[in-house]
Scaffold this active site. Structure first.
Site, PDB file in Angstrom:
ATOM      1  N   HIS A  88       7.896 -13.970  -1.931  1.00 18.00           N
ATOM      2  CA  HIS A  88       7.489 -14.497  -1.216  1.00 18.00           C
ATOM      3  C   HIS A  88       8.834 -15.653  -0.221  1.00 18.00           C
ATOM      4  O   HIS A  88       8.266 -16.312   0.896  1.00 18.00           O
ATOM      5  CB  HIS A  88       6.181 -15.030  -0.810  1.00 18.00           C
ATOM      6  CG  HIS A  88       6.477 -16.837  -1.871  1.00 18.00           C
ATOM      7  ND1 HIS A  88       5.961 -16.551  -2.976  1.00 18.00           N
ATOM      8  CD2 HIS A  88       6.349 -17.572  -1.176  1.00 18.00           C
ATOM      9  CE1 HIS A  88       5.719 -17.222  -3.666  1.00 18.00           C
ATOM     10  NE2 HIS A  88       5.926 -19.174  -1.958  1.00 18.00           N
ATOM     11  N   ASP A 225       7.020 -11.339  -8.184  1.00 18.31           N
ATOM     12  CA  ASP A 225       7.606 -11.966  -6.851  1.00 18.31           C
ATOM     13  C   ASP A 225       8.198 -11.951  -7.316  1.00 18.31           C
ATOM     14  O   ASP A 225       8.904 -13.622  -6.982  1.00 18.31           O
ATOM     15  CB  ASP A 225       6.240 -12.923  -6.335  1.00 18.31           C
ATOM     16  CG  ASP A 225       6.566 -13.652  -4.952  1.00 18.31           C
ATOM     17  OD1 ASP A 225       6.863 -13.570  -4.041  1.00 18.31           O
ATOM     18  OD2 ASP A 225       5.245 -15.188  -4.478  1.00 18.31           O
ATOM     19  N   SER A 653       8.861 -23.341  -5.558  1.00 16.53           N
ATOM     20  CA  SER A 653       8.590 -20.897  -5.741  1.00 16.53           C
ATOM     21  C   SER A 653       9.898 -21.179  -5.193  1.00 16.53           C
ATOM     22  O   SER A 653      11.234 -20.993  -4.653  1.00 16.53           O
ATOM     23  CB  SER A 653       7.909 -20.476  -4.018  1.00 16.53           C
ATOM     24  OG  SER A 653       6.932 -20.480  -4.037  1.00 16.53           O
TER      25      SER A 653
HETATM   26  N1  ARG Z   1       0.743 -19.928  -3.311  1.00 13.76           N
HETATM   27  C1  ARG Z   1       1.998 -19.363  -3.093  1.00 13.76           C
HETATM   28  C2  ARG Z   1       3.375 -20.323  -3.145  1.00 13.76           C
HETATM   29  O1  ARG Z   1       2.429 -21.127  -2.202  1.00 13.76           O
HETATM   30  C3  ARG Z   1       2.529 -18.584  -2.583  1.00 13.76           C
HETATM   31  C4  ARG Z   1       2.067 -17.235  -2.810  1.00 13.76           C
HETATM   32  C5  ARG Z   1       2.299 -16.302  -0.935  1.00 13.76           C
HETATM   33  N2  ARG Z   1       1.223 -14.949  -1.285  1.00 13.76           N
HETATM   34  C6  ARG Z   1       0.221 -15.130  -1.359  1.00 13.76           C
HETATM   35  N3  ARG Z   1      -0.489 -13.664  -1.163  1.00 13.76           N
HETATM   36  N4  ARG Z   1       0.121 -15.580   0.334  1.00 13.76           N
HETATM   37  O2  ARG Z   1       4.269 -20.541  -3.521  1.00 13.76           O
END
Ligand code: ARG
Length: 743
Positions: A88, A225, A653
């Site tokens: 992501h 991911d 992330s």
């Molecule tokens: N919740 C994750 C973060 O803020 C992002 C994940 C991205 N995936 C998604 N399905 N939107 O780091």
């Protein structure tokens, strides 16, 4: 029982007690103190603080990088510039490359089997931290709580600027002076930034984003991911713009990759760039978030998502163009829903009130303290009372007005470009400037669909008019209400038909016959100026200085009130360390969540009729044959994701999860639903970091993609050899049979 044994048990008891509270804290990487180091060693770290951060020798910090000034974190995993981060985090770049090359790498994935297949990413930078320096004394010299706020701000700005300028080493470094603890401390950050960054590999979305927005922010998780990049440098290993002759960058340190796996209780440390937290937010702030700010953001985003989705579902090309924008809107839509729930369920308001009551008592107990800290909370409360009537309008302005339809920011950026290019004296656009504008316009509609954008504009502006009082609207609504009789559709028809910025055609027509008058009459340009002007001046007359002042005093007082407590500063996109261990949790009464997920869950979740839960054929086949290529655990299971009790937030992330020996065991990518209020109040019992197990990453690269070229570059650790450097007292080796004897 002999005394030695008693002592050991005491020490074990102490260590496990401290383990419970050790997990809160995003510690500045250069400031790990004795207390941190003891806790880390107690939890199983076999390295010293100096092995983590050292400015004279290679240390772990040299393997950790910042992506795009804090958007994400990544780490070096080979001596040839190979970078690992989340899927992501590269999502937007993958989308852009897919559109450029007419090949949908989001759906199909992409792998470079040789370096010459790697694809340069434009506008993507990676920064290495050279060093951190405490500059508080110099920045704050001669300033105290009686210094007028305006003078304080001016002095700090001036001194910070001087420090930054003198530390760039003739432009080799990028420098920042950052405020910590609400302006009570200041640190200089020195970075080296590389801009020749190339895409090396990413799994298809069905792996990299498996579970989609349904599983986002949730456990149990089965998402791979991750993606891979490579940094290129010039012949001297220094930053350089993209060039064919650049070479893979040789980092000072890269992380060995451990294929040994995780077990409950194992030491886990995460290093990275958390963006922002609000751990010192007051009860007044919590109340405003729950009642006003969060619901406003969620309702606008809800409408944005529905509107975008209806167009994306119609046309795969539109889906690809908006995939990244949609994911971004959805991510924080769900975040704010979860945060509100968590704040309420965990009574964070009450927790904050307790802290404030103690603080006030402490401040009042001494005349000098009262003079300095006694009115901080009152000042804060006044600030929140003054802003309450405008919170909703403020959120709408940003979410609907400025970042709703893309035409608004396009008009703002490109309109300013046009303005700057104009030569007032010659009363014309110089040819070179015009060529620059033309080039800027050329790339800028490749990820834009006019129909979608117009629909979005009409929907969010209609909602804006309905939900915000007329006296809190930007001035442009006077035009909409007057000339267009309050009909947003009519305004939009005219704007998208005529605006320079509505599409490539209109923009090209402008460039062919550029006139300042055309710009000044442009409705999108007028709209953008109106919303941004209001955003800059703000609403009402709440004293923004009072906010800074009251929080600065409150946080300073709080730390003086509890001198033995190790407070960590709020996240601010600087390099932090959080340490803890691999842990399960109990999400609700009678429910228990294991700390790992396996391949089995991928097939359990599979749903070919739902795009979020498609399992690629090749992956399904490997799982069904249990063809895990040596990456399975001792039970033959392929571990997909795991949990730790580390303290992370957005910006982290892509951060590495590192074991006690400094080896990479996973890649952090999310937080969990039950602790979504964690940016405001950390909940040790509930808050977990969700990471993809490095063995799953290796399995996908090796078995799914066949990109063994990448595996070969890494230093794989396949045998446990624990190097115990200067064992701390708590680390006195405990024989297994000693433990059952505890009585
Ligand atoms: N919740 C994750 C973060 O803020 C992002 C994940 C991205 N995936 C998604 N399905 N939107 O780091």
């Amino acid at each position: 029982m002999n005394t030695m044994k008693k002592l050991l048990i005491l020490l074990i008891a102490f260590t496990s007690f401290s383990a419970v509270k050790a997990n809160e804290g995003m510690w500045l990487v250069s400031l790990l103190n004795k207390m941190n180091e003891a806790e880390m060693k107690g939890l199983g770290l076999n390295l010293s603080a100096q092995d983590i951060y050292d400015i004279n020798n290679a240390s772990l910090k040299d393997a950790i990088v910042r992506l795009n000034y804090g958007q994400c974190t990544a780490e070096m995993i080979s001596d040839q510039g190979l970078v690992l981060t989340n899927h992501h985090c590269a999502y937007d770049a993958i989308q852009t490359l897919a559109i450029q090359n007419g090949d949908d790498y989001l759906t199909k994935g992409f792998w470079a089997y040789e370096k010459n297949q790697e694809m340069p990413i434009t506008d993507f930078v990676v920064s290495f931290l050279e060093r951190i320096e405490d500059v508080s004394a110099r920045v704050l010299e001669g300033i105290d709580h009686t210094t007028p706020e305006a003078d304080r701000a001016a002095l700090i700005a001036e001194r910070s600027k001087a420090i930054m300028e003198e530390s760039t080493n003739d432009g080799m470094y990028e420098t920042e002076v950052k405020s910590f603890f609400y302006g009570n401390e200041f640190y200089l950050m020195v970075y080296k930034t590389f801009s020749d960054v190339r895409l090396v590999g990413n799994p298809p979305e069905a792996i990299g984003k498996f579970g989609g927005d349904t599983d986002n922010w949730m456990w149990p998780r089965h998402t791979g991911d991750f993606s891979m990049l490579r940094i290129y440098a010039d012949a001297n290993n220094n930053p350089a713009g993209y060039s064919d002759s650049n070479k893979p960058y040789a980092p000072k340190h890269h992380l060995p990759v451990s294929a040994l796996g995780v077990e409950e209780g194992d030491y886990a440390m995460i290093m990275g760039y958390p963006g922002s937290t609000d751990r010192y937010l007051s009860s007044f702030g919590v109340k405003q978030a729950i009642d006003l700010a969060n619901p406003a953001v969620v309702e606008v985003r809800d409408l944005k998502l529905k509107t975008m989705k209806s167009h994306m579902d119609e046309d795969p090309q539109v889906r690809l163009m908006y995939a990244s924008k949609y994911a971004g809107v959805a991510n924080y839509w769900k975040y704010f829903i979860g945060q509100t729930k968590g704040l309420k369920r965990l009574n964070v308001f009450g927790q904050k009130q307790d802290i404030e009551r103690d603080f006030q008592q402490w401040a009042n107990a001494d005349e000098k303290r009262k003079d300095k800290y006694g009115s901080a909370l009152k000042m804060m409360e006044d600030y929140y009372n003054a802003t309450t009537p405008y919170v909703k309008a403020d959120k709408y302005l940003l979410e609907a007005g400025i970042t709703g339809a893309d035409i608004v920011l396009k008009a703002w950026r490109m309109g300013n470009g046009i303005q700057i290019s104009y030569d007032d004296e010659a009363k014309q656009f110089p040819a070179d400037k015009l060529a620059g504008l033309k080039a800027q316009g050329e790339g800028s509609y490749s990820e834009y669909n006019e129909m979608l954008d117009k629909d979005l504009f009409v929907k969010v502006m209609t909602m804006y008019m309905k939900n915000i009082p007329p006296d809190q609207m930007p001035d442009i609504f006077k035009t909409i209400n007057g000339k267009y009789k309050g009909n947003v559709q009519k305004f939009a028809d005219k704007m998208y038909d005529k605006s320079i910025f509505a599409n490539q055609e209109n923009f090209d027509a402008f460039i062919a016959k550029p006139k300042m008058k055309t710009l000044s009459k442009d409705l999108a340009w007028q709209f953008a100026n109106s919303v941004i002007a209001l955003y800059r001046t703000g609403f009402g007359d709440a004293d923004a200085v009072a906010y800074d002042q009251s929080y600065r005093l409150f946080v300073d007082g709080l730390r003086k009130m509890n001198p033995s407590k190790n407070y960590s500063p709020d996240a601010n996109s600087t390099m932090r360390v959080t340490y803890g261990s691999v842990q399960d949790y109990f999400p609700a009464d009678a429910k228990h969540y294991d700390y790992i997920t396996t391949h089995k869950g991928i097939l359990e979740k599979e749903d070919p009729s739902n795009p979020e839960f498609i399992v690629p054929g090749k992956l399904k086949e490997l799982i069904e044959k249990e063809d895990f290529g040596g990456y399975a655990d001792a039970n033959g299971d392929l571990i997909v994701c795991f949990l730790t009790d580390n303290d992370i937030t957005g910006g982290n992330s892509g951060s590495p999860v590192i074991n006690g020996d400094g080896h990479l065991i996973g890649l952090a990518f999310d937080g969990n639903w039950e602790a979504m209020s964690g940016d405001i109040a950390f909940e040790p019992e509930l808050q977990r970091t969700i990471s993809v197990d490095i063995r799953y990453v290796l399995f996908i690269i090796d078995k799914f993609a066949g990109a063994t070229n990448l595996i070969e570059e890494m230093d794989l650790v396949t045998e446990r050899k624990t190097v115990l450097k200067e064992p701390a007292l708590e680390m006195a080796p405990v024989e297994d049979e000693d433990i059952p004897m505890m009585d």
